[in-house]
Design an enzyme around this catalytic site. Structure first.
Site, mmCIF file in Angstrom:
data_model
loop_
_atom_site.group_PDB
_atom_site.id
_atom_site.type_symbol
_atom_site.label_atom_id
_atom_site.label_comp_id
_atom_site.label_asym_id
_atom_site.label_seq_id
_atom_site.Cartn_x
_atom_site.Cartn_y
_atom_site.Cartn_z
ATOM 1 N N GLY A 137 74.042 83.778 52.633
ATOM 2 C CA GLY A 137 73.737 82.397 52.940
ATOM 3 C C GLY A 137 72.350 82.233 53.532
ATOM 4 O O GLY A 137 71.387 82.896 53.128
ATOM 5 N N CYS A 138 72.239 81.352 54.540
ATOM 6 C CA CYS A 138 70.940 81.054 55.135
ATOM 7 C C CYS A 138 70.315 82.267 55.816
ATOM 8 O O CYS A 138 69.106 82.293 56.043
ATOM 9 C CB CYS A 138 71.069 79.915 56.135
ATOM 10 S SG CYS A 138 71.533 78.325 55.403
ATOM 11 N N SER A 139 71.121 83.266 56.148
ATOM 12 C CA SER A 139 70.567 84.459 56.794
ATOM 13 C C SER A 139 69.982 85.445 55.779
ATOM 14 O O SER A 139 69.428 86.479 56.175
ATOM 15 C CB SER A 139 71.642 85.172 57.620
ATOM 16 O OG SER A 139 72.647 85.740 56.787
#
Length: 358
Positions: free
Chosen positions: A139-141
């Protein structure tokens, strides 16, 4: 250590005004539910986003009705976009495609087998024996975790050159008729884009030149009991967002310990850090980071500028923020922390250092 020698974002189409997007998208998401439509528009106004880039013209999302169709668009549009970002990054780095030894590809808004990185081998002219590692689910990481894992690879292969490729077409996950608050938030927060970073090991000739930062170390953390706070629910219509209103509270309570731990391992404290490169997760996430770390005013300006200009780009966001940080100028000899949050809930932290001149 490894050295980042170039980073380049790429975006589909022109920047589109958030208010104009809202007016076109709202009927697709909320239908005849006037109250939900009003809530959606208010959430969009408060998202911190002024403009976004979209894979399609806003009016074309009415015709995207199932996961297969959306994923086909992801593969065709996304591969072109990733190629453009990679070409720009390689040109900025002065690196020829056959010199690349390793490619890490991360995305969470579409899938493919073969994955997008395989298509890039022929398109870019990479060697047929280039090592590849596609990743889904960070995801965003993904951008922060990707930098850390590329650094791990280069620590063991100090003469090599690597590409980190982040690709996200978040708009193609739009869920028609889903008035859940999380879906309403997501429909106004996320933008589309790709970003590519070029890194080399510390024995590579380019490691001693340029103005990019060294990657010094990294830290990963999964916060117990938060698995239901962020991620996807995957169904027939595709990826439906899971986004808890409690997520900023998790960040506010937990982040400081992890940042302190990473810095202490290298003899540093938060006050020593001159640049904070934080993925543009939204106003509440950025406020939670600032509160947790007791950051001074302006410390997250690059993240807020990225959010306003292009929205939350998921895995590509932190690289866009890094590009903005570099273009704004970083004092030589400065330490920096790059960080992002993803499903799990997870935090990925990377310690950077911009070497002194000479």
């Amino acid at each position: 250590m490894s050295r980042l020698i170039a980073v380049a974002p790429a975006f589909p189409g022109p920047p589109r005004d958030q208010r104009a997007i809202s007016e076109i998208i709202a009927p697709l998401v909320t239908g005849d539910d006037g109250r939900a439509g009003q809530l959606m528009r208010r959430l969009h106004r408060n998202s911190g986003v002024t403009t976004r880039h979209l894979a399609l013209a806003p009016e074309d999302y009415a015709d995207v009705r199932d996961f297969g169709q959306a994923n086909d668009l992801y593969l065709s549009i996304g591969t072109d976009l990733a190629e453009r970002a990679a070409r720009d990054a390689l040109a900025r780095a002065g690196v020829a495609a056959p010199e690349v030894d390793f490619v890490l590809f991360t995305s969470v808004t579409g899938i493919g087998a073969p994955s997008v990185d395989a298509a890039l081998v022929g398109r870019l002219g990479l060697r047929s024996d280039v090592k590849r590692l596609p990743s889904f689910g960070l995801g965003c990481s993904g951008g922060a975790a990707g930098l850390a894992r590329v650094h791990d690879y280069l620590t063991g292969h100090p003469h090599d050159t690597a590409l980190l490729v982040c690709l996200e077409l978040c708009s193609l996950t739009l869920q028609h008729g889903d008035t859940d608050p999380a879906s309403l938030v997501a429909s106004g927060l996320f933008g589309d884009g790709a970003a590519v970073a070029v890194l080399v090991g510390d024995a590579h000739p380019a490691a001693s030149t340029g103005t990019g930062p060294q990657v010094v170390g990294a830290r990963s953390r999964l916060y117990p009991g938060t698995a239901g706070d962020l991620g996807w629910h995957v169904g027939a219509s595709g990826f439906r967002i899971v986004l808890s209103a409690e997520l900023p509270d998790v960040v506010r309570a937990e982040l400081r310990c992890d940042v302190d731990g990473l810095l202490a391992a290298h003899g540093l404290k938060t006050g020593d850090v001159s640049r904070w490169v934080v993925h543009a997760g939204g106003p509440r996430i950025l406020d939670a980071v600032a509160a947790s770390l007791d950051l001074p005013d302006g410390a997250l300006d690059a993240s807020r500028e990225s959010l306003s200009a292009v929205g939350n780009l998921s895995s590509a966001s932190v690289l866009d923020v890094l590009d903005r940080t570099q273009r704004a100028g970083v004092p030589a000899g400065s330490p920096g922390v790059l960080l992002a949050f993803g499903p799990g809930v997870s935090a990925e932290l990377v310690l950077l250092h911009w070497p002194a001149a000479g």
